[in-house]
Design an enzyme around this catalytic site. Structure first.
Site, PDB file in Angstrom:
ATOM      1  N   LYS A  63       8.968 163.193 -56.218  1.00 25.05           N
ATOM      2  CA  LYS A  63       8.306 162.427 -55.085  1.00 25.05           C
ATOM      3  C   LYS A  63       7.302 161.430 -55.670  1.00 25.05           C
ATOM      4  CE  LYS A  63       4.540 164.108 -52.825  1.00 25.05           C
ATOM      5  NZ  LYS A  63       3.669 162.998 -52.306  1.00 25.05           N
ATOM      6  N   ASN A  64       6.409 161.622 -56.444  1.00 23.03           N
ATOM      7  CA  ASN A  64       5.435 160.727 -56.819  1.00 23.03           C
ATOM      8  C   ASN A  64       6.074 159.430 -57.385  1.00 23.03           C
ATOM      9  OD1 ASN A  64       3.587 161.927 -54.860  1.00 23.03           O
ATOM     10  ND2 ASN A  64       2.506 162.972 -56.528  1.00 23.03           N
ATOM     11  N   ASP A 123      -2.393 168.647 -58.148  1.00 24.23           N
ATOM     12  CA  ASP A 123      -1.440 169.025 -56.792  1.00 24.23           C
ATOM     13  C   ASP A 123      -0.722 170.245 -57.294  1.00 24.23           C
ATOM     14  OD1 ASP A 123      -1.729 166.472 -55.917  1.00 24.23           O
ATOM     15  OD2 ASP A 123      -0.035 165.534 -56.848  1.00 24.23           O
ATOM     16  N   ARG A 135       7.515 166.901 -46.473  1.00 21.39           N
ATOM     17  CA  ARG A 135       7.233 165.556 -46.906  1.00 21.39           C
ATOM     18  C   ARG A 135       7.487 165.560 -48.351  1.00 21.39           C
ATOM     19  NH1 ARG A 135       1.394 163.868 -47.125  1.00 21.39           N
ATOM     20  NH2 ARG A 135       2.544 162.485 -48.592  1.00 21.39           N
ATOM     21  N   CYS A 166      -2.279 162.860 -47.196  1.00 18.68           N
ATOM     22  CA  CYS A 166      -3.040 163.861 -46.866  1.00 18.68           C
ATOM     23  C   CYS A 166      -4.547 163.660 -46.978  1.00 18.68           C
ATOM     24  CB  CYS A 166      -2.589 164.987 -48.178  1.00 18.68           C
ATOM     25  SG  CYS A 166      -1.002 165.422 -48.099  1.00 18.68           S
ATOM     26  N   ARG A 221     -10.664 158.676 -49.461  1.00 16.31           N
ATOM     27  CA  ARG A 221      -9.753 158.056 -50.242  1.00 16.31           C
ATOM     28  C   ARG A 221      -9.822 156.537 -50.646  1.00 16.31           C
ATOM     29  NH1 ARG A 221      -4.052 161.466 -49.941  1.00 16.31           N
ATOM     30  NH2 ARG A 221      -3.794 160.646 -52.012  1.00 16.31           N
TER      31      ARG A 221
HETATM   32  N1  EPU Z   1     -10.195 156.611 -56.554  1.00 21.13           N
HETATM   33  C1  EPU Z   1     -11.279 155.859 -56.274  1.00 21.13           C
HETATM   34  N2  EPU Z   1     -10.806 154.325 -56.011  1.00 21.13           N
HETATM   35  C2  EPU Z   1      -9.601 154.018 -55.858  1.00 21.13           C
HETATM   36  C3  EPU Z   1      -8.427 154.962 -55.997  1.00 21.13           C
HETATM   37  C4  EPU Z   1      -8.717 156.206 -56.355  1.00 21.13           C
HETATM   38  O1  EPU Z   1     -12.204 156.113 -56.410  1.00 21.13           O
HETATM   39  O2  EPU Z   1      -9.208 152.716 -55.537  1.00 21.13           O
HETATM   40  C5  EPU Z   1     -10.439 158.122 -56.811  1.00 21.13           C
HETATM   41  C6  EPU Z   1      -9.932 159.021 -55.659  1.00 21.13           C
HETATM   42  O3  EPU Z   1     -10.967 159.259 -54.618  1.00 21.13           O
HETATM   43  C7  EPU Z   1      -9.761 160.275 -56.424  1.00 21.13           C
HETATM   44  C8  EPU Z   1      -9.216 159.870 -57.816  1.00 21.13           C
HETATM   45  O4  EPU Z   1      -9.729 158.384 -57.832  1.00 21.13           O
HETATM   46  O5  EPU Z   1     -11.033 161.009 -56.446  1.00 21.13           O
HETATM   47  C9  EPU Z   1      -8.073 160.061 -58.120  1.00 21.13           C
HETATM   48  O6  EPU Z   1      -7.195 159.437 -57.102  1.00 21.13           O
HETATM   49  P1  EPU Z   1      -5.713 158.748 -57.468  1.00 21.13           P
HETATM   50  O7  EPU Z   1      -5.840 157.204 -57.068  1.00 21.13           O
HETATM   51  O8  EPU Z   1      -5.333 158.961 -58.650  1.00 21.13           O
HETATM   52  O9  EPU Z   1      -4.821 159.485 -56.317  1.00 21.13           O
HETATM   53  P2  EPU Z   1      -3.560 158.827 -55.530  1.00 21.13           P
HETATM   54  O10 EPU Z   1      -3.048 157.757 -56.223  1.00 21.13           O
HETATM   55  O11 EPU Z   1      -4.069 158.478 -54.128  1.00 21.13           O
HETATM   56  C10 EPU Z   1      -1.698 160.371 -56.176  1.00 21.13           C
HETATM   57  C11 EPU Z   1      -0.650 161.466 -55.846  1.00 21.13           C
HETATM   58  C12 EPU Z   1      -1.390 162.701 -55.269  1.00 21.13           C
HETATM   59  C13 EPU Z   1      -2.367 163.179 -56.316  1.00 21.13           C
HETATM   60  C14 EPU Z   1      -3.090 162.135 -56.942  1.00 21.13           C
HETATM   61  C15 EPU Z   1      -4.039 162.520 -58.246  1.00 21.13           C
HETATM   62  C16 EPU Z   1       0.987 159.977 -54.979  1.00 21.13           C
HETATM   63  C17 EPU Z   1       1.609 159.238 -53.663  1.00 21.13           C
HETATM   64  N3  EPU Z   1      -0.028 160.729 -54.813  1.00 21.13           N
HETATM   65  O12 EPU Z   1      -2.521 160.162 -55.378  1.00 21.13           O
HETATM   66  O13 EPU Z   1      -0.419 163.620 -54.909  1.00 21.13           O
HETATM   67  O14 EPU Z   1      -3.032 164.208 -56.058  1.00 21.13           O
HETATM   68  O15 EPU Z   1      -2.436 161.053 -57.484  1.00 21.13           O
HETATM   69  O16 EPU Z   1      -2.994 162.998 -59.263  1.00 21.13           O
HETATM   70  O17 EPU Z   1       1.284 159.548 -56.101  1.00 21.13           O
HETATM   71  C18 EPU Z   1       0.409 165.223 -53.671  1.00 21.13           C
HETATM   72  O18 EPU Z   1       1.673 164.960 -54.325  1.00 21.13           O
HETATM   73  O19 EPU Z   1       0.244 166.154 -53.013  1.00 21.13           O
HETATM   74  C19 EPU Z   1      -0.514 164.227 -53.826  1.00 21.13           C
HETATM   75  C20 EPU Z   1      -1.562 164.322 -53.076  1.00 21.13           C
END
Ligand code: EPU
Length: 427
Positions: free
Chosen positions: A22-23, A305, A397, A117, A122
């Protein structure tokens, strides 16, 4: 309202085949707009996030052709407007990857603030920092993020936090920036590597994906490609935990065992047996569930995750386990639902103290997010009696054909549609 109804007690046994990640696919589909051409993507999972991304692409003027159950041709030759509206974006977080890819293609993008989610705040500051360093002007207005550049220029960017999303989004823009971009303190998840491989197969020049530093030499033109998505690490991990939680014996096929090492390690510590093959992994349990401490970390640490699913298993461990969430501020909400099933869990901020109990009992519960939903399914399989899981759209999803896959493994689970309090129609 649709629900899953789970009768607990069965041990999962047999074989299950894992779908595409998915990701990875939610980054690769938006990446196709970087080529004014056709891309054929194989091993696409049948999940609602993918369907939503196809709708977004079609809304922008792209053409989608389904070639078979897991293969799709996406033609992005003609795009009308580099915009993703609120209606298109609100369902899913990954819609914001169109910011990077449209910026790369058109030097401008306008994308609604993303949904997805809810794990607390975020932020997207690191995405914006990266786009600005490449020369874009970024504004937020009326719920839309607008990014525009006269010319994208390679840059040296050090991310303040390790972010999967920011790493992907900035890579998507930087592949077309003039000159060299160096990204430091980047995420190293398997889907980052998969996206880099996909972009390189389109003619990009990206090195170092999977390490802390990614170097990108910008290119003028990217072309269409044929590419197969990697297997889903988290779907595989979820079936691994489900097998171990139900004292089952399951062969999980189409996986990359290396991506599963941190999960394997914790399952073995919990007393399960894990046997790795080239592209499959077998998990079985005869011994009781032992307590295990877990702390989630960015890859190659234990994935956030997989935290809820593992906690579900540990609710019936011998002894007390400590589960610490190291990525998100607020990813413990689902523990209240597990407590409704008889679990003993105390949460203090990002730490859950899970005291093993001899049994769980089925109850009506709500999926609060995708992986929370998977945890409730696992708990439902472990529990005595019937568990009714609401808000299953979260689960759909990210898990393809989850009911069929679990039923094939011997689980007693069905999806029902409840109308005005009555269970009207078994689907
Ligand atoms: N963060 C910041 N600033 C930013 C971006 C992130 O402070 O600009 C912080 C977030 O608040 C968090 C940490 O950095 O504390 C990590 O966030 P990240 O950006 O890595 O998460 P994401 O890209 O929003 C993806 C996955 C999530 C998974 C996380 C961590 C996708 C679409 N989503 O989210 O997957 O939990 O990486 O591995 O790739 C899931 O599949 O259930 C899911 C939620």
């Amino acid at each position: 309202m649709e629900k899953f109804v789970v009768q607990g007690g069965a041990s999962l046994r047999g074989e299950v085949t894992i779908g595409g990640a998915k990701n990875a696919v939610v980054a690769i589909i938006p990446a196709t707009v970087l080529a004014k051409d056709r891309c054929v993507i194989e091993n696409i999972p049948n999940i609602s996030d993918v369907t939503n991304l196809f709708h977004i692409l079609e809304g922008m003027g792209a053409t989608i052709r389904i070639l078979n159950k897991t293969t799709v041709e996406i033609d992005t030759t003609h795009l009308v407007e580099p915009t993703v509206t609120y209606e298109m974006a609100r369902q899913m977080r990954a819609s914001y990857y169109f910011l990077g890819s449209l910026l790369g293609r058109c030097n401008e993008a306008s994308v609604s603030m993303p949904g997805g989610c809810d794990f607390g705040v975020r932020p997207i500051d690191q995405h914006i920092k990266g786009f600005e360093a490449l020369g874009a002007n970024v504004t937020i207005d009326g719920g839309m993020i607008n990014a525009k550049a006269d010319l994208l220029l390679g840059s040296h960017i050090y991310f303040d936090v390790v972010s999967v999303g920011a790493t992907i989004n900035v890579m998507l823009a930087a592949v077309k920036a003039k000159g060299l971009t160096i990204l430091e303190n980047v995420a190293k998840e398997p889907h980052i590597v998969d996206l880099a491989n996909f972009l390189n197969s389109m003619g990009a020049d990206i090195r170092g994906a999977g390490t802390d530093v990614i170097k990108i030499h910008g290119v003028d033109i990217l072309h269409g490609t044929t590419y197969s998505i990697i297997p889903d690490q988290i779907e595989a991990g979820t079936y691994m935990v489900a097998a171990a939680a139900t004292y089952g014996d399951v062969l999980i096929k189409n996986v990359i065992p290396k991506h599963l090492e941190s999960i394997t390690d914790k399952l073995v510590k919990s007393g399960a047996e894990v046997i790795e093959y080239d592209d499959s992994i077998r998990v079985r349990r005869e011994a009781p569930i032992e307590k295990v401490n877990i702390k989630t970390m960015p890859h190659p640490g234990f994935p956030t995750d997989m935290q809820p699913q593992m906690t579900a298993m540990l609710t019936m461990a011998q002894g007390t386990s400590i589960v610490t969430e190291g990525v998100w501020d607020n990813r413990m909400r689902y523990t209240d639902e597990l407590k409704r099933m008889g679990a003993k869990i105390q949460v203090d901020g990002k730490v859950a103290v899970v005291e093993g109990v001899p049994s769980l009992s089925g109850a009506p519960v709500k999926a609060t997010d995708l992986r929370a939903g998977a945890a409730l399914l696992i708990a439902g399989l472990m529990a005595q009696g019937t568990t009714y899981i609401e808000d299953i759209h979260y689960i759909e999803r990210g898990y393809e054909n989850i009911v069929d896959k679990l039923v094939a493994l011997g689980a007693d689970i069905e999806k029902i549609d409840v109308v005005e309090g009555a269970m009207a129609k078994a689907l």
